[in-house]
Design a protein around this motif. Structure first.
Motif, PDB file in Angstrom:
ATOM      1  N   UNK A  73      28.469  47.994  34.580  1.00  0.00           N
ATOM      2  CA  UNK A  73      29.887  48.065  34.275  1.00  0.00           C
ATOM      3  C   UNK A  73      30.357  46.723  33.735  1.00  0.00           C
ATOM      4  N   UNK A  74      31.305  46.774  32.889  1.00  0.00           N
ATOM      5  CA  UNK A  74      31.857  45.556  32.309  1.00  0.00           C
ATOM      6  C   UNK A  74      32.703  44.832  33.358  1.00  0.00           C
ATOM      7  N   UNK A  75      32.612  43.527  33.391  1.00  0.00           N
ATOM      8  CA  UNK A  75      33.313  42.739  34.402  1.00  0.00           C
ATOM      9  C   UNK A  75      34.826  42.770  34.219  1.00  0.00           C
ATOM     10  N   UNK A  76      35.305  42.851  32.972  1.00  0.00           N
ATOM     11  CA  UNK A  76      36.758  42.881  32.734  1.00  0.00           C
ATOM     12  C   UNK A  76      37.361  44.204  33.203  1.00  0.00           C
ATOM     13  N   UNK A  77      36.608  45.297  33.055  1.00  0.00           N
ATOM     14  CA  UNK A  77      37.090  46.595  33.533  1.00  0.00           C
ATOM     15  C   UNK A  77      37.194  46.590  35.056  1.00  0.00           C
ATOM     16  N   UNK A  78      36.264  45.976  35.716  1.00  0.00           N
ATOM     17  CA  UNK A  78      36.300  45.859  37.168  1.00  0.00           C
ATOM     18  C   UNK A  78      37.504  45.028  37.623  1.00  0.00           C
ATOM     19  N   UNK A  82      40.392  44.781  35.994  1.00  0.00           N
ATOM     20  CA  UNK A  82      41.595  45.601  35.778  1.00  0.00           C
ATOM     21  C   UNK A  82      41.752  46.617  36.904  1.00  0.00           C
ATOM     22  N   UNK A  83      40.653  47.239  37.294  1.00  0.00           N
ATOM     23  CA  UNK A  83      40.704  48.228  38.378  1.00  0.00           C
ATOM     24  C   UNK A  83      41.120  47.552  39.680  1.00  0.00           C
ATOM     25  N   UNK A  84      40.604  46.374  39.949  1.00  0.00           N
ATOM     26  CA  UNK A  84      40.968  45.642  41.160  1.00  0.00           C
ATOM     27  C   UNK A  84      42.435  45.236  41.137  1.00  0.00           C
ATOM     28  N   UNK A  85      42.945  44.807  39.991  1.00  0.00           N
ATOM     29  CA  UNK A  85      44.357  44.416  39.864  1.00  0.00           C
ATOM     30  C   UNK A  85      45.269  45.610  40.088  1.00  0.00           C
ATOM     31  N   UNK A  91      44.553  48.257  41.848  1.00  0.00           N
ATOM     32  CA  UNK A  91      44.471  48.612  43.264  1.00  0.00           C
ATOM     33  C   UNK A  91      45.330  47.682  44.114  1.00  0.00           C
ATOM     34  N   UNK A  92      45.354  46.393  43.807  1.00  0.00           N
ATOM     35  CA  UNK A  92      46.179  45.445  44.558  1.00  0.00           C
ATOM     36  C   UNK A  92      47.666  45.745  44.348  1.00  0.00           C
ATOM     37  N   UNK A  93      48.053  46.046  43.121  1.00  0.00           N
ATOM     38  CA  UNK A  93      49.460  46.371  42.842  1.00  0.00           C
ATOM     39  C   UNK A  93      49.866  47.642  43.571  1.00  0.00           C
ATOM     40  N   UNK A  94      49.027  48.664  43.551  1.00  0.00           N
ATOM     41  CA  UNK A  94      49.357  49.927  44.228  1.00  0.00           C
ATOM     42  C   UNK A  94      49.447  49.727  45.747  1.00  0.00           C
ATOM     43  N   UNK A  95      48.557  48.943  46.303  1.00  0.00           N
ATOM     44  CA  UNK A  95      48.601  48.669  47.737  1.00  0.00           C
ATOM     45  C   UNK A  95      49.859  47.889  48.109  1.00  0.00           C
ATOM     46  N   UNK A  96      50.225  46.922  47.287  1.00  0.00           N
ATOM     47  CA  UNK A  96      51.448  46.151  47.536  1.00  0.00           C
ATOM     48  C   UNK A  96      52.682  47.038  47.459  1.00  0.00           C
TER      49      UNK A  96
END
Length: 71
Positions: free
Chosen positions: A1-6, A8-11, A13-18
């Motif tokens: 998997x591309x590191x930039x896509x990972x 974006x997915x992590x960002x 997820x953090x926004x949704x959790x917040x």
């Protein structure tokens, strides 16, 4: 998997959790609070007419010759 896509997915997820934490905190703090527009001091009146006569916001609007009751 591309590191930039990972990243974006992590960002996302953090926004949704917040956002979930903020919404749950708001719902917990405002649980059971409501405001009414009832006149103050009318809970001890013997009938509706007596309660309305003492309401200062309705002093000019109440006409004794025309009484209407709504249920």
């Amino acid at each position: 998997m591309d590191l930039s896509l990972l990243g974006v997915v992590a960002a996302v997820a953090v926004v949704m959790l917040s956002l979930l934490i903020v919404i749950l905190r708001y719902l917990y703090r405002h649980k059971g609070t409501y405001h009414t527009n009832e006149a103050k001091g009318t809970e001890f009146a013997e009938n509706a007419d007596a309660a309305l006569k003492n309401d200062p916001s309705l002093q000019d609007a109440v006409d004794e010759s025309k009484k209407e009751y709504f249920i």
